[in-house]
Structure formats: structure tokens, C-alpha cells
Scaffold this active site. Sequence first.
Site, PDB file in Angstrom:
ATOM      1  N   ALA A  10      11.649   0.136  17.884  1.00  0.00           N
ATOM      2  CA  ALA A  10      11.393  -0.375  16.536  1.00  0.00           C
ATOM      3  C   ALA A  10      11.330   0.791  15.581  1.00  0.00           C
ATOM      4  O   ALA A  10      11.063   1.923  15.974  1.00  0.00           O
ATOM      5  CB  ALA A  10      10.096  -1.171  16.507  1.00  0.00           C
ATOM      6  N   LYS A  11      11.590   0.467  14.321  1.00  0.00           N
ATOM      7  CA  LYS A  11      11.643   1.526  13.312  1.00  0.00           C
ATOM      8  C   LYS A  11      10.306   2.248  13.184  1.00  0.00           C
ATOM      9  O   LYS A  11      10.254   3.436  12.997  1.00  0.00           O
ATOM     10  CB  LYS A  11      11.989   0.891  11.958  1.00  0.00           C
ATOM     11  CG  LYS A  11      13.420   0.409  11.905  1.00  0.00           C
ATOM     12  CD  LYS A  11      13.608  -0.791  10.996  1.00  0.00           C
ATOM     13  CE  LYS A  11      14.979  -1.398  11.251  1.00  0.00           C
ATOM     14  NZ  LYS A  11      15.131  -2.738  10.751  1.00  0.00           N
ATOM     15  N   ARG A  12       9.249   1.493  13.290  1.00  0.00           N
ATOM     16  CA  ARG A  12       7.938   2.053  12.965  1.00  0.00           C
ATOM     17  C   ARG A  12       7.442   3.066  13.986  1.00  0.00           C
ATOM     18  O   ARG A  12       6.467   3.743  13.764  1.00  0.00           O
ATOM     19  CB  ARG A  12       6.918   0.931  12.819  1.00  0.00           C
ATOM     20  CG  ARG A  12       6.716   0.162  14.083  1.00  0.00           C
ATOM     21  CD  ARG A  12       5.724  -0.964  13.935  1.00  0.00           C
ATOM     22  NE  ARG A  12       5.506  -1.627  15.192  1.00  0.00           N
ATOM     23  CZ  ARG A  12       6.340  -2.491  15.727  1.00  0.00           C
ATOM     24  NH1 ARG A  12       7.445  -2.828  15.096  1.00  0.00           N
ATOM     25  NH2 ARG A  12       6.114  -3.044  16.900  1.00  0.00           N
ATOM     26  N   ARG A  13       8.110   3.188  15.121  1.00  0.00           N
ATOM     27  CA  ARG A  13       7.534   4.000  16.196  1.00  0.00           C
ATOM     28  C   ARG A  13       7.767   5.496  16.034  1.00  0.00           C
ATOM     29  O   ARG A  13       7.358   6.286  16.877  1.00  0.00           O
ATOM     30  CB  ARG A  13       8.093   3.543  17.521  1.00  0.00           C
ATOM     31  CG  ARG A  13       7.514   2.198  17.879  1.00  0.00           C
ATOM     32  CD  ARG A  13       7.664   1.951  19.338  1.00  0.00           C
ATOM     33  NE  ARG A  13       6.698   0.982  19.778  1.00  0.00           N
ATOM     34  CZ  ARG A  13       6.029   1.093  20.912  1.00  0.00           C
ATOM     35  NH1 ARG A  13       6.196   2.134  21.674  1.00  0.00           N
ATOM     36  NH2 ARG A  13       5.195   0.161  21.271  1.00  0.00           N
TER      37      ARG A  13
END
Length: 286
Positions: free
Chosen positions: A237-240
Site C-alpha cells: 500500500a502507498k502509506r507503508r
Amino acid sequence: MIRTRFAPSPNGSLHLGHAYAAVVAHDLARARGGQFLLRIEDIDGARSRPEFVEEFFRDLEWLGLAWGGEPVFQSRRLAAYAEGGERLKAMGLLYPCRCTRAEIAVAAADSGPDGPVYPGTCRGRNVDPEGAAWRLDMARAIVAAGPLEWTDELAGPQAADPARFGDVVLLRKDLPASYHLAATLDDAADGITLVTRGADLFAVSHVHRLLQALLGLPVPVWHHHALLVEADGTKLAKRRGSPSIADRRRAGEDGRALADALRAHRFPAGISLSGNWTAMGLHGET
Ligand code: GLU
């Protein structure tokens, strides 16, 4: 001729999982002498940002993944989605619903692939359609369509089982479309013969197969590929915080070498492919 597509949503930068999906779609088409198309899923006005679209173009070029023809923008096809919705309304298969997400969360008794299953509160009620969402009357739609099958190249033949999604939203309150309706109509309009996407979207194909039957659309074959996962098994995921494709491009990495590494299943440390994905919806449409 075989035709595949990569259909990113421009609500954030592409990560390695997207690049893998694009490589799969591109290479399946190329290996079979077909065509690879690019579709920008930008109907979610609140979350879509044009700068990501430009970034996607550069990322795909950098990866060496050339697409055929002009990219398709879903935001330019709203009239076609509205028309599809009107056809389903004329068949008596849609009903207006004004329930909020919070009301549904409280009233829902079951959880389906896309979250709480709508308990049918507005079905059969005289709801003011002005500004309402329109839901598919799933039970009636299943009867109208009769038994259906679809085929995933990897998982084999499937008996369509859309019932567990409940009465999905096909026309949103804010938009004459939804992911299910737009994706199904677009795949038909663009002559997609092989729908390639991640295994996290496996279950939505049950709904899309039903919509194809109701709307008299051609039926593609599906190819739901395994997903790239982190060491703990969660989807990338992008947030990681791992670098996006654009970060890698700007840092001067070799994009074609990265695409080749993905082809060879050589992934960065801690990242691996997992076919072990129970379907999970990604698209809250209400
Ligand atoms: N836009 C979707 C996503 O980025 C893909 C939908 C599809 O391939 O059908 O997850």
C-alpha cells in the site's frame, strides 16, 4: 484478438504492486499478439488528481510498457454509465436508496466481500429518487439473468455467485456510475477479452458477470493474478513508506530492469507474491 487493460485509479502514486499488475497485463497481451490498453479510473472526483495521471504515463513509459491507442478516461464516459443505469431501471432491477453509510453499518447483519451487506432497507419503499443512490435488486437480478458461469484462466470455471454482495450501488448519489457499472461497461466498450487484475478483486467478477448478462454484453475471460505482499502478508500500500514507482524513476533507477525483475519474480527484500487472497472489495460506493 486478445485485449487486456491496466486500470489504475489516480488517487495516489503507483507502487510496486501496480507495476506488477501492469507488467502482467502488458505481457499477456504481447505474448499472444494482442493489445494492451490503459484506462484511468477517475470517476471519484473527490479523490482523483490529474497530476497522478501524468505521473502514471511517465511511470509506464519508464517501465517500458507501451499501451495501444489513447488512454480511456472514465470521467469522460459518464453518459454511457448513466445510459446503462437507465436500461437497468427500465428492467425494474434498480431502486433508489437514501441510506447513509452509518445507517447501513448499524442495520447490516452480514458482512460481504465489500463490507457490510446492505440489508435492503429501501427496497420496495417509495423513496424520493432525487439525489438518491440506485441499488441493484440482487435477488431479482439473479432470477432475471438465470445461472451464469465465468472463467478465470488461473482458477478455472466459476459459477457466478453475486448474491453475497447484496444490493450493490450501481449509481452513486453523487455520480451516475459506480465501480461495478463503469468497469463492466468499459471492458465491453473497449473490447477487453482478458480482464487482468489482482486477486483481491476476484469476487467482484461475480457481480460483473451478472451485469454483463443483464446488459447483454460480451463475456471476457478473467486473469486474477497473485498480489505482492509485505513480509507480514498484507498487501502493498502507498502509506507503508516503500518508494513509489515515481520515486524510483526520479532517483534514476532503470525502469526496464525493474520491469524485468518483476517478470522474473525478483522482488525487494521482504516482498513476495501471494496467491492466497480471499476477495476483498476496495471500492466503497455508497
Ligand atoms: N481501478 C482499480 C484499482 O486501481 C482496478 C479495477 C479493475 O482492474 O477492474 O484497484
